[in-house]
Design an enzyme around this catalytic site. Structure first.
Site, short mmCIF file in Angstrom:
data_model
loop_
_atom_site.label_atom_id
_atom_site.label_comp_id
_atom_site.label_asym_id
_atom_site.label_seq_id
_atom_site.Cartn_x
_atom_site.Cartn_y
_atom_site.Cartn_z
N HIS A 38 -2.06 -3.71 9.00
CA HIS A 38 -2.87 -2.99 8.01
C HIS A 38 -4.30 -2.97 8.53
O HIS A 38 -4.97 -4.01 8.60
CB HIS A 38 -2.78 -3.73 6.67
CG HIS A 38 -3.59 -3.14 5.55
ND1 HIS A 38 -3.33 -1.90 5.01
CD2 HIS A 38 -4.64 -3.64 4.85
CE1 HIS A 38 -4.18 -1.66 4.02
NE2 HIS A 38 -5.00 -2.70 3.92
N ASP A 64 3.56 -1.89 5.99
CA ASP A 64 2.54 -2.73 6.64
C ASP A 64 2.98 -4.19 6.75
O ASP A 64 2.37 -4.96 7.51
CB ASP A 64 1.22 -2.66 5.86
CG ASP A 64 0.54 -1.31 6.00
OD1 ASP A 64 1.05 -0.45 6.74
OD2 ASP A 64 -0.51 -1.11 5.36
N HIS A 100 -1.99 7.24 8.83
CA HIS A 100 -1.44 6.53 7.67
C HIS A 100 -0.32 7.35 7.02
O HIS A 100 -0.55 8.48 6.58
CB HIS A 100 -2.54 6.27 6.64
CG HIS A 100 -2.05 5.60 5.40
ND1 HIS A 100 -1.66 4.29 5.36
CD2 HIS A 100 -1.86 6.09 4.14
CE1 HIS A 100 -1.26 3.98 4.15
NE2 HIS A 100 -1.38 5.06 3.38
N GLU A 132 4.34 5.36 11.57
CA GLU A 132 4.96 4.45 10.61
C GLU A 132 6.30 4.98 10.11
O GLU A 132 7.26 4.22 9.94
CB GLU A 132 4.01 4.22 9.43
CG GLU A 132 2.78 3.41 9.80
CD GLU A 132 1.81 3.26 8.66
OE1 GLU A 132 1.44 2.11 8.36
OE2 GLU A 132 1.40 4.29 8.07
N HIS A 137 2.44 4.67 0.91
CA HIS A 137 2.61 5.39 2.18
C HIS A 137 3.25 6.75 1.95
O HIS A 137 4.14 7.18 2.67
CB HIS A 137 3.47 4.56 3.14
CG HIS A 137 2.69 3.48 3.85
ND1 HIS A 137 2.27 2.34 3.21
CD2 HIS A 137 2.22 3.39 5.12
CE1 HIS A 137 1.60 1.58 4.07
NE2 HIS A 137 1.56 2.19 5.22
N GLU A 180 0.84 -1.20 0.00
CA GLU A 180 0.00 0.00 0.00
C GLU A 180 0.87 1.24 0.00
O GLU A 180 1.88 1.31 0.72
CB GLU A 180 -0.89 -0.02 1.25
CG GLU A 180 -1.85 1.15 1.35
CD GLU A 180 -2.61 1.14 2.67
OE1 GLU A 180 -3.81 1.48 2.67
OE2 GLU A 180 -2.01 0.81 3.72
N GLU A 213 -7.22 -2.26 7.57
CA GLU A 213 -8.35 -2.77 6.79
C GLU A 213 -8.48 -4.30 6.84
O GLU A 213 -9.50 -4.88 6.46
CB GLU A 213 -8.26 -2.30 5.35
CG GLU A 213 -8.52 -0.81 5.16
CD GLU A 213 -7.27 0.05 5.30
OE1 GLU A 213 -6.33 -0.38 5.99
OE2 GLU A 213 -7.24 1.15 4.71
#
Length: 258
Positions: free
Chosen positions: A118, A43, A175, A180, A34, A32, A120
């Site tokens: 992650h 992730d 996010h 992160e 970032h 994904e 989701e």
């Protein structure tokens, strides 16, 4: 110190560790975006690093990560319309988790932890575990246990205050932000370029979701908050707190490996 990565072991060594009751941690992430300043694999890399350190603390093993996840959602990951996001349908994710857990159970593993990186993925992990437990019961296996956790839930209020002061935007819009980016600066600095961080306010969304998404609601960077304040020192602190918190929680939740 014994190796913790299952993929690094010969099968007799793995079989011995399983027979001795080793817990298995499975990192679950996603490919994904970032933001422009960071690679697309935090992730996966972050839950893997945490899982390996936790396994070292508790005598566990770490399975190869599940490197693809459920579709990025606009209000938590910028949206699956962003270039680079490579996602699984929910049913695929469920079946993948079910099958991996079922195979671990077939090997003799009875304690498994899904270390989610992650957001989701969460409910699809739950369904995969539920279906696996049902099938194992049909096969006469009733002592298989699984825990699902997300590493950010172990970052305590004191650490949040240290890093964010009074500016914590909430995990929903973190996010590509300070959490992160700091962890990546500490663990994989070669995959971060702080010169490319775009400093902007946290994203603001309406209290509902658009389908299809309205791309203009996602900040152009793809990040939902700014990573400007991220540092490797913060990353070191975040890693320490997460590893200690998860190690303690798993010792309480499971019998320790013999």
């Amino acid at each position: 110190m014994e190796k913790v990565r299952i993929s690094d072991l010969a099968w007799p060594d793995y079989a011995r560790r399983v027979k001795d009751g080793a817990m298995v941690l499975v990192p679950v992430g996603a490919l994904e975006q970032h933001g422009p300043h960071m690679s697309m694999n935090p992730d996966v890399l972050l839950p893997t690093a945490i899982a390996e350190r936790v396994a070292g603390n508790i005598g566990g093993l770490v399975a190869p990560a599940i490197a693809y996840g459920y579709k990025s959602q606009q209000q938590s990951g910028g949206g699956n319309h962003m270039p680079g996001n490579t996602s699984l349908d929910g049913q695929t994710m469920i079946c993948l988790v079910r099958d991996v857990l079922r195979e671990l159970a077939r090997h003799g593993v009875r304690q498994v932890v899904l270390v989610n990186g992650h957001y989701e993925n969460s409910m699809f992990l739950t369904e995969g575990v539920d279906l696996c437990l049902r099938e194992l019961r049909w096969s006469g296996i009733h002592d298989f246990r699984c825990i699902i956790l997300s590493y950010w839930d172990f970052i305590d209020e004191a650490t949040i205050r240290t890093i964010y002061a009074d500016d914590f935007p909430g995990w929903a819009v973190e996010h590509g932000g300070v959490l992160e980016t700091s962890l990546m600066l500490h663990l994989h600095p070669d995959l971060v370029n702080m010169d490319l961080v775009q400093d902007h306010p946290p994203a603001r969304f309406p209290p509902y979701d658009h389908f299809p998404v309205r791309p203009e609601l996602t900040p152009p960077s793809g990040c939902l908050s700014s990573a400007r304040r991220a540092t490797a020192e913060y990353g070191e602190l975040l890693l320490k707190v997460a590893v200690e918190g998860i190690s303690t929680a798993l010792r309480d939740a499971f019998e320790p490996a013999r």
